[in-house]
Design an enzyme around this catalytic site. Structure first.
Site, PDB file in Angstrom:
ATOM      1  N   LYS A   1       0.736  -1.205  -0.080  1.00  0.00           N
ATOM      2  CA  LYS A   1       0.020  -0.043   0.102  1.00  0.00           C
ATOM      3  C   LYS A   1       0.801   1.148   0.089  1.00  0.00           C
ATOM      4  O   LYS A   1       1.487   1.516   1.039  1.00  0.00           O
ATOM      5  CB  LYS A   1      -0.854   0.053   0.896  1.00  0.00           C
ATOM      6  CG  LYS A   1      -1.763   1.066   1.050  1.00  0.00           C
ATOM      7  CD  LYS A   1      -2.492   1.472   2.531  1.00  0.00           C
ATOM      8  CE  LYS A   1      -1.938   2.772   2.964  1.00  0.00           C
ATOM      9  NZ  LYS A   1      -1.996   3.769   2.309  1.00  0.00           N
TER      10      LYS A   1
ATOM     11  N   GLY B   1       6.662   4.460   8.766  1.00  0.00           N
ATOM     12  CA  GLY B   1       5.880   5.806   9.052  1.00  0.00           C
ATOM     13  C   GLY B   1       5.795   6.280  10.287  1.00  0.00           C
ATOM     14  O   GLY B   1       6.837   6.148  11.023  1.00  0.00           O
ATOM     15  N   SER B   2       4.776   6.751  10.763  1.00  0.00           N
ATOM     16  CA  SER B   2       4.747   7.389  12.090  1.00  0.00           C
ATOM     17  C   SER B   2       4.682   6.315  13.195  1.00  0.00           C
ATOM     18  O   SER B   2       4.044   5.132  13.159  1.00  0.00           O
ATOM     19  CB  SER B   2       3.522   8.171  12.090  1.00  0.00           C
ATOM     20  OG  SER B   2       2.332   7.353  12.195  1.00  0.00           O
TER      21      SER B   2
ATOM     22  N   VAL C   1       0.968   5.245  14.259  1.00  0.00           N
ATOM     23  CA  VAL C   1       0.672   4.054  13.487  1.00  0.00           C
ATOM     24  C   VAL C   1       1.300   2.764  13.561  1.00  0.00           C
ATOM     25  O   VAL C   1       0.668   1.710  13.732  1.00  0.00           O
ATOM     26  CB  VAL C   1       0.539   4.449  11.673  1.00  0.00           C
ATOM     27  CG1 VAL C   1       0.055   3.219  10.998  1.00  0.00           C
ATOM     28  CG2 VAL C   1      -0.431   5.486  11.653  1.00  0.00           C
ATOM     29  N   GLY C   2       2.543   2.843  13.812  1.00  0.00           N
ATOM     30  CA  GLY C   2       3.397   1.747  14.174  1.00  0.00           C
ATOM     31  C   GLY C   2       2.962   1.010  15.322  1.00  0.00           C
ATOM     32  O   GLY C   2       2.895  -0.226  15.319  1.00  0.00           O
TER      33      GLY C   2
ATOM     34  N   GLU D   1       9.882   0.767  10.850  1.00  0.00           N
ATOM     35  CA  GLU D   1      10.787   1.731  10.410  1.00  0.00           C
ATOM     36  C   GLU D   1      10.092   2.851  10.722  1.00  0.00           C
ATOM     37  O   GLU D   1       9.388   3.465   9.963  1.00  0.00           O
ATOM     38  CB  GLU D   1      11.443   1.566   9.160  1.00  0.00           C
ATOM     39  CG  GLU D   1      12.590   2.199   8.927  1.00  0.00           C
ATOM     40  CD  GLU D   1      12.717   3.624   8.619  1.00  0.00           C
ATOM     41  OE1 GLU D   1      12.768   4.465   9.768  1.00  0.00           O
ATOM     42  OE2 GLU D   1      12.897   4.132   7.610  1.00  0.00           O
TER      43      GLU D   1
ATOM     44  N   CYS E   1      13.484  10.334   7.635  1.00  0.00           N
ATOM     45  CA  CYS E   1      13.204   9.587   9.030  1.00  0.00           C
ATOM     46  C   CYS E   1      14.420   9.905   9.771  1.00  0.00           C
ATOM     47  O   CYS E   1      14.268  10.380  11.032  1.00  0.00           O
ATOM     48  CB  CYS E   1      12.832   8.192   9.037  1.00  0.00           C
ATOM     49  SG  CYS E   1      13.767   7.183   7.718  1.00  0.00           S
TER      50      CYS E   1
ATOM     51  N   GLU F   1       9.077  14.635  16.551  1.00  0.00           N
ATOM     52  CA  GLU F   1       9.430  14.524  15.238  1.00  0.00           C
ATOM     53  C   GLU F   1       8.747  15.517  14.462  1.00  0.00           C
ATOM     54  O   GLU F   1       7.552  15.502  14.451  1.00  0.00           O
ATOM     55  CB  GLU F   1       9.242  13.178  14.543  1.00  0.00           C
ATOM     56  CG  GLU F   1       9.810  13.000  13.370  1.00  0.00           C
ATOM     57  CD  GLU F   1       9.709  11.567  12.661  1.00  0.00           C
ATOM     58  OE1 GLU F   1       8.464  10.879  12.767  1.00  0.00           O
ATOM     59  OE2 GLU F   1      10.763  11.010  12.003  1.00  0.00           O
TER      60      GLU F   1
HETATM   61  P1  NAI Z   1       1.450   7.689   8.588  1.00  0.00           P
HETATM   62  O1  NAI Z   1       2.064   6.710   9.515  1.00  0.00           O
HETATM   63  O2  NAI Z   1       0.118   8.030   9.042  1.00  0.00           O
HETATM   64  O3  NAI Z   1       1.450   7.102   7.184  1.00  0.00           O
HETATM   65  C1  NAI Z   1       2.156   6.069   6.757  1.00  0.00           C
HETATM   66  C2  NAI Z   1       1.616   5.304   5.925  1.00  0.00           C
HETATM   67  O4  NAI Z   1       0.691   4.342   6.931  1.00  0.00           O
HETATM   68  C3  NAI Z   1       0.645   5.580   4.740  1.00  0.00           C
HETATM   69  O5  NAI Z   1       0.712   4.669   3.659  1.00  0.00           O
HETATM   70  C4  NAI Z   1      -0.649   5.543   5.408  1.00  0.00           C
HETATM   71  O6  NAI Z   1      -1.721   5.408   4.599  1.00  0.00           O
HETATM   72  C5  NAI Z   1      -0.652   4.145   6.267  1.00  0.00           C
HETATM   73  N1  NAI Z   1      -1.622   4.277   7.667  1.00  0.00           N
HETATM   74  C6  NAI Z   1      -2.124   5.312   8.080  1.00  0.00           C
HETATM   75  N2  NAI Z   1      -2.938   4.799   9.158  1.00  0.00           N
HETATM   76  C7  NAI Z   1      -2.912   3.519   9.246  1.00  0.00           C
HETATM   77  C8  NAI Z   1      -3.522   2.526   9.810  1.00  0.00           C
HETATM   78  N3  NAI Z   1      -4.346   2.646  10.890  1.00  0.00           N
HETATM   79  N4  NAI Z   1      -3.115   1.202   9.662  1.00  0.00           N
HETATM   80  C9  NAI Z   1      -2.366   0.814   8.556  1.00  0.00           C
HETATM   81  N5  NAI Z   1      -1.765   2.012   7.841  1.00  0.00           N
HETATM   82  C10 NAI Z   1      -1.974   2.988   7.975  1.00  0.00           C
HETATM   83  O7  NAI Z   1       2.128   8.965   8.609  1.00  0.00           O
HETATM   84  P2  NAI Z   1       1.544  10.527   8.192  1.00  0.00           P
HETATM   85  O8  NAI Z   1       0.276  10.717   8.596  1.00  0.00           O
HETATM   86  O9  NAI Z   1       1.704  10.817   6.489  1.00  0.00           O
HETATM   87  O10 NAI Z   1       2.718  11.753   8.681  1.00  0.00           O
HETATM   88  C11 NAI Z   1       2.443  11.960  10.072  1.00  0.00           C
HETATM   89  C12 NAI Z   1       3.909  12.000  10.708  1.00  0.00           C
HETATM   90  O11 NAI Z   1       4.448  10.589  10.643  1.00  0.00           O
HETATM   91  C13 NAI Z   1       4.927  12.712  10.119  1.00  0.00           C
HETATM   92  O12 NAI Z   1       4.988  14.257   9.973  1.00  0.00           O
HETATM   93  C14 NAI Z   1       6.121  12.249  10.344  1.00  0.00           C
HETATM   94  O13 NAI Z   1       6.599  12.656  11.604  1.00  0.00           O
HETATM   95  C15 NAI Z   1       6.221  10.968  10.488  1.00  0.00           C
HETATM   96  N6  NAI Z   1       6.250   9.938   9.520  1.00  0.00           N
HETATM   97  C16 NAI Z   1       7.528   9.203   9.493  1.00  0.00           C
HETATM   98  C17 NAI Z   1       8.123   8.563   8.161  1.00  0.00           C
HETATM   99  C18 NAI Z   1       9.425   7.775   8.367  1.00  0.00           C
HETATM  100  O14 NAI Z   1      10.040   7.535   7.413  1.00  0.00           O
HETATM  101  N7  NAI Z   1       9.581   7.244   9.502  1.00  0.00           N
HETATM  102  C19 NAI Z   1       7.240   8.608   7.002  1.00  0.00           C
HETATM  103  C20 NAI Z   1       6.053   9.480   7.015  1.00  0.00           C
HETATM  104  C21 NAI Z   1       5.710  10.067   8.091  1.00  0.00           C
HETATM  105 MG    MG Z   2      -1.367   9.491   9.598  1.00  0.00          MG
END
Ligand code: NAI
Ligand code: MG
Length: 506
Positions: free
Chosen positions: A195, A248-249, A252-253, A270, A304, A402
């Protein structure tokens, strides 16, 4: 992270033509491009113009079920389980070659969809190819083991693919994050449902059109587009998924670990960080300033491993803040397709609002040395000024949370022990860097840092050949390098009795 490809940038990419009707993409399930069962689509934007450039299927649980069923069937039967490691390797090599051939158009699409500068998009795409190549080579190097058991028996450890992998990725390195997940999974013999982030699904959908040509059987890789709640969550709880790989965040992790617990899926995470970039007074000053800026502002700070806490020894602190801020003000922000651009817009309105809010928090918590607002010269696009706060206390929100944007916090320290203490005083542990010409000091600090990646006299170079992942709340498991494929393998112990008379009690 930042790309270190030696590959030359692709040819000059022309600025985007005036946007016509948004291009309609389909997602990829069981070897075919399909719409979701609801036939719903959602818009995808160019963050530099705020215009809609594409529409992609707005999938839901029913579509997820279809994709997981395809991945399950491809794993359990059909040609994939019989495919040799050599064949899987060749498929990956063909994908690498195809990505190189299409590099210019992929980079252009990545740049337009994510807002990252074209030169960085080109490096990312080159790294995508390198990643497929690396794991193509590794497919035939997955080795088992003979265990020296104290019996007349042959004890073996076999490495076998885990099964169906759900792979959920973010928007900051869209196709590269897909490559980090797909390449080792394919090499291992797994099947995948990936996804992409809802903000940046375009390059991976384009990439999906190479899969059949490369010889990948239907169902081995499926791409389902949609949102976290409607696609990500059903994927994570699906009983036929064996493993979840997420980037991701932290929020959500944590939700993923909880949801995966019901079926005890293997999980690798990660997550983000608040990585310290530590500068001792004996560091090469010019290199240090560049390293501090690159460490935190590359990819607009949407990284990240961003070196967002800049720890500077007191002896050079005032001079450092001044030089860093002066240079930050010269960084060229602008349309990402222009080759001179060093920083483009943030990826989305949400991310822009989030980073802007942190800029306001920072103005109250610390002193501002550079930036602090949106880019005044651009009326459209999610551009944020590179921002430097100094005299930051490590307990401030801007030093603990972050931000994921171009916001640096500079923190003074007075001794090696003090630097280590501040550096480790964080819930995260993804990355860190230390700058010094004293190798004894540098190595002492390297040993003391609680982080999964530590650079010395550099920050951000990332290689597919070396492991990537975090300590503490930055996640668990490792991607890339030899470790990356382990996360897609199970170990089977096989005991072969060599006694004519079986051993037993009866
Ligand atoms: P997010 O963690 O919500 O999104 C990342 C992925 O997870 C996307 O594909 C999203 O659709 C998916 N996702 C969201 N909710 C989910 C759920 N309940 N179950 C399964 N998958 C889900 O991150 P977001 O909202 O785009 O960004 C928020 C903050 O997260 C950023 O400001 C940053 O601090 C952090 N982040 C960290 C990243 C990294 O590389 N470690 C990458 C992106 C965001
Ligand atoms: Mg999010």
């Amino acid at each position: 992270m930042a790309s270190q490809s030696k590959t030359k940038p692709a040819k000059e990419v022309k600025a985007a033509k005036a946007v016509g009707a948004p291009r309609k993409f389909k997602m990829y399930i069981n070897g075919e491009f399909v719409e979701g069962h609801r036939r719903a689509f959602f818009p995808v934007y160019d963050p530099s113009t705020e215009q809609v450039i594409a529409e992609v299927p707005d999938a839901d649980e029913q579509d997820v079920n279809r994709a997981v069923a395809a991945a399950r069937a491809a794993f359990d039967s059909g040609p994939w389980p019989q495919t040799t490691a050599q064949d899987r390797g060749r498929i990956l090599f063909r994908l690498a070659e195809r990505v190189r051939k299409e590099a210019a158009s992929l980079a252009n699409l990545e740049c337009r969809n994510s807002g990252k500068p074209i030169t960085e998009a080109e490096y990312d795409i080159a790294d995508v190819a390198t990643c497929f190549e690396y794991y193509g080579g590794m497919a035939t190097k997955v080795l088992g083991q003979v265990n020296p058991v104290p019996d007349n028996a042959l004890s073996l450890s076999l490495r076998e693919p885990i099964g169906v992998a759900a792979q959920i990725i973010p928007w900051n390195f869209p196709l590269l994050m897909a490559a980090w997940k797909l390449a080792p999974a394919i090499a291992a013999g797994c099947t995948c449902v990936l996804k992409p982030a809802e903000q940046t699904p375009l390059t991976v959908l384009e990439f999906a059109s190479y899969l059949t040509d490369a010889g990948l059987p239907p169902g081995v890789v499926n791409i389902v587009t949609g949102f976290g709640e409607t696609v990500g969550a059903p994927l994570v709880r699906h009983p036929d998924v064996d493993k979840v790989a997420f980037t991701g965040s932290g929020e959500v992790g944590k939700a993923i670990v909880k949801a995966a617990a019901d079926t005890l899926k293997r999980v690798t995470l990660e997550l983000g960080g608040k990585s310290p970039n530590i500068f001792f007074a004996d560091a090469d000053f010019e290199a240090a300033i560049d390293g501090a800026l690159f460490g935190v502002f590359v990819n607009q700070g949407e990284v990240c491993s961003a070196g967002s806490r800049i720890l500077v020894e007191k002896k050079i602190y005032p001079k450092f803040v001044e030089a860093m801020s002066a240079k930050a003000k010269t960084i060229r922000l602008g349309p990402p397709l222009e080759r001179e651009t060093k920083m483009g817009p943030l990826v989305s309105k949400d991310q822009f609002d989030r980073v802007r809010a942190y800029q306001e928090i920072g103005k109250k918590e610390a002193k501002t040395a550079a930036g602090g607002g949106r880019l005044a010269s651009q009326s459209k696009g999610y551009y944020v000024e590179p921002t430097i706060f100094y005299d930051v206390d490590n307990s401030a929100r801007i030093a603990r949370e972050e931000i994921f944007g171009p916001v640096a916090t500079v923190i003074p320290f007075d001794s090696e022990a003090n630097a280590i203490k501040i550096a480790n005083d964080t819930q995260f542990g993804l990355a860190a860097a230390v700058w010094s010409r004293d190798i004894f000091k540098a190595f002492r600090v390297v040993k003391a840092l609680r982080a999964g990646i530590v650079w010395v006299n550099h920050m951000q170079p990332t290689y597919v050949e070396a492991p990537w992942g975090g300590y503490k709340q930055s996640g668990f498991g490792r991607e890339l390098g030899p470790n990356g494929i382990d996360e897609y393998l199970e170990t089977k112990q096989v005991h072969i009795n060599l006694n004519e008379q079986p051993i037993g009690w009866y």
